[in-house]
Structure formats: C-alpha cells, structure tokens
Design an enzyme around this catalytic site. Sequence first.
Site, PDB file in Angstrom:
ATOM      1  N   LYS A 104       0.845  -1.186   0.000  1.00 34.97           N
ATOM      2  CA  LYS A 104       0.000   0.000   0.000  1.00 34.97           C
ATOM      3  C   LYS A 104       0.882   1.238   0.000  1.00 34.97           C
ATOM      4  CE  LYS A 104      -0.170  -1.062   4.738  1.00 34.97           C
ATOM      5  NZ  LYS A 104       0.936  -1.878   4.374  1.00 34.97           N
ATOM      6  N   TYR A 189      -2.970   4.581   6.470  1.00 35.97           N
ATOM      7  CA  TYR A 189      -3.325   3.752   7.624  1.00 35.97           C
ATOM      8  C   TYR A 189      -4.487   4.366   8.396  1.00 35.97           C
ATOM      9  CZ  TYR A 189       1.009   1.021   7.183  1.00 35.97           C
ATOM     10  OH  TYR A 189       2.019   0.199   6.733  1.00 35.97           O
TER      11      TYR A 189
END
Length: 374
Positions: A104, A189
């Site tokens: 990611k 996140y």
Amino acid sequence: MTRRGISKGKVRYAVVGLGHIAQIAVLPAFKSAGNSELFALVSGDSDKLKKLGKKYRLRHLYSYEDYGRALSNIDAVYLALPNHLHREYAVRAAAAGVHVLCEKPMAVTMEDCQAMIEAARQNHAKLMIAYRLHFEAGNLEAIRVARSGRLGDLRLFTSEFCQQVADGNVRVNEFVAQGGGPVYDMGVYCINAARYLFGAEPTEVTAMAAKDGDQRFGRVEEMTSVVMRFPHERIASFTCSFGAADTSTYALIGTKGVLRADPACEYAMAIKHQLTIGETKSSRTFSKRDQFAAELVYFSDCIVKDKEPEPSGLEGMADVRIIEAIYESARMKRTVHLPELRAKKRPTLSQAVHRPSHGKPQMVHTRPPSREAA
C-alpha cells in the site's frame, strides 16, 4: 490457481524491489509462511541481488529489465516498489497470469487502481493490497469492539501517525504526483482504520497541509490534517507528519466509551489497547507477530483455494480515491464531496493469522525511513 499450477503445494513468489521494507520485513517473513516460497528477487541493484540471493540461497535473480523473464518462473509477486511503479509492474504480472500482492498505497491515482483491477480480472489473477493490519489481532479486536455496541453509538475517530523521515528517503524525494508525501505513506493507515472501524465510506473530505521550510520538504508537504464526514453524522480526523516524533495512535469514541490504541499501526512492537466504558478501564496488549508472514499465508491460501482476497483491489482503490480528494481539498481550500462507492468485503475477525516474529536482519544498500530508527 495460475496457469502452471502450484509446485509442491507452495506458491512461488518473486519479491520485486529490495528496499527497506522488503529487507526488514518481507524477505524474512517467508521463513514462517509455510504455504509460500521465496523463489526469486527482482531489483535494479546488482550488488543487492548478489548479496541477498546468497543470503536466502536463491538462484533466480533478475534485474528490472528481466522482469518479464522472472514472471515466467513464478506464481505470484510481492511488489515492494516505489508507489508510482505499482501500476506498471502489477499490470505486467497479471497479464502473464501471475498473482499480485502489492504494497500500500495501491497506486497513485484511481485510474491506476482501476487499470490494476481490470488487468487482474481479465487474466484471472488474484490481486491483494498488503494491508497487514487486516490480519493483526489488535486491530481486528478493535473492529469487534466497534461492532459490539459496547462503545454505544460511534461518534468520532481521531488518529496521529508521525515520524521524522530520514533525509533523502524516497518518501520525500518523490513528488506528491509520484506518490510521495505523508498521506500516501502514513495517512493511508489512518484512512483505512477509520473506514474499517466505522464500517462505512466517507461522504466528504476537508484537508489542510503545512511545512516549516525544512529542506527535506521541497517536493512534498511536511504534514497534513484531514477531517472526513461519514454516514450517520460521524466524523473522523487525523494528522500525519514526516517532521514530528514517532507516533502511531488512534481513538474510537462512542456515546458510552472510548477505545484507544497506542501504538496502533506498528509491526516492530506490540499493539496496545485501553478500553474505557463509563468508570471502568481495562488494558490489553497484543504481542508482536510477523504481520508480513500473515499476509503471505492468507494470500497464498486465496490462490490455492481460488478465493477472492480481502483486502482486494477495491479496498486499495477506496483509500486512493480519498487520498486524491485530500490533496484536492488542500490545494483548492475547500471541502470535496465523494460519490457513493459500490459495496465490497471488509475485514472480519476470521482473518486473524498468527506467525511468530523474527529478529532484525542485516540491511544491504538501504536505510531506515525514519531518522529515529537509524
């Protein structure tokens, strides 16, 4: 299953990109990922290839120019490349019938994400984004608490995720348009946690960026603060920074209680919770585990059993569309409204995968991203 089948019951991987995260976490994870085999390495640094190939006893070592040849010998890739390269290397892998586990953020733009999803669909390849916390017990427990009703009606989420990024690190050397900056690296996140704890997608985003003249931040902002509105008039806010002391926390606050996680997002230490319901307080520590081995075990199981992974490409794209809205909001100094996103799977408690942690390996031609970790 790939067109060539799985050899000896193990999914054969090439790790593409041998920077810090690959060396400190991904490569060692194969030791305890029983259904996954580290089969090949791909890098632009021939010395890295030689030394790491020797360390992990690998014969299949490829330059980026030889990526196509590497794809002919493996079942899956773990992409640990700079963000702006994710689309190219994922699409090429999928086109070769190779499954893709991609770090990611998934990519830099929604257009990139859609191209990756479509390439995987057309070629019957699995695509998973490496959201390691979707398999970590502490964060899955936070989801359970959120859904249990113990906190009452969920009202707000707050988070701070910061580090003193090292001079010259790729995270500040790449422009925002290439996927550099704290939102792509750390804010993702916070965005993802708000989404899985609320179990919903935001409807609008407001953001503000800042920098103090530090020479590290010539190409990216130092920090960004974001407010996201969710359905049922819930609010999530977070700040991510490349110029502040190491911090990794979030709080989920309801009408009856508060769940605080500190640290919340680390892979090198235990995750800790404090739960307050009325006058009652309790604490819980979730021991350090190998979160990267957990990802590998889960993804390989999806490949062998032909299951759609969660987190999928849709999960990765959901965060990237918010990141794009954040930068638009900060640039235009206005709130950005988000269209409705089609339904998709979310992380569930059944996804917890426990693998023991490993020691810190010796690095080859790479440095920690944080000054404080150096």
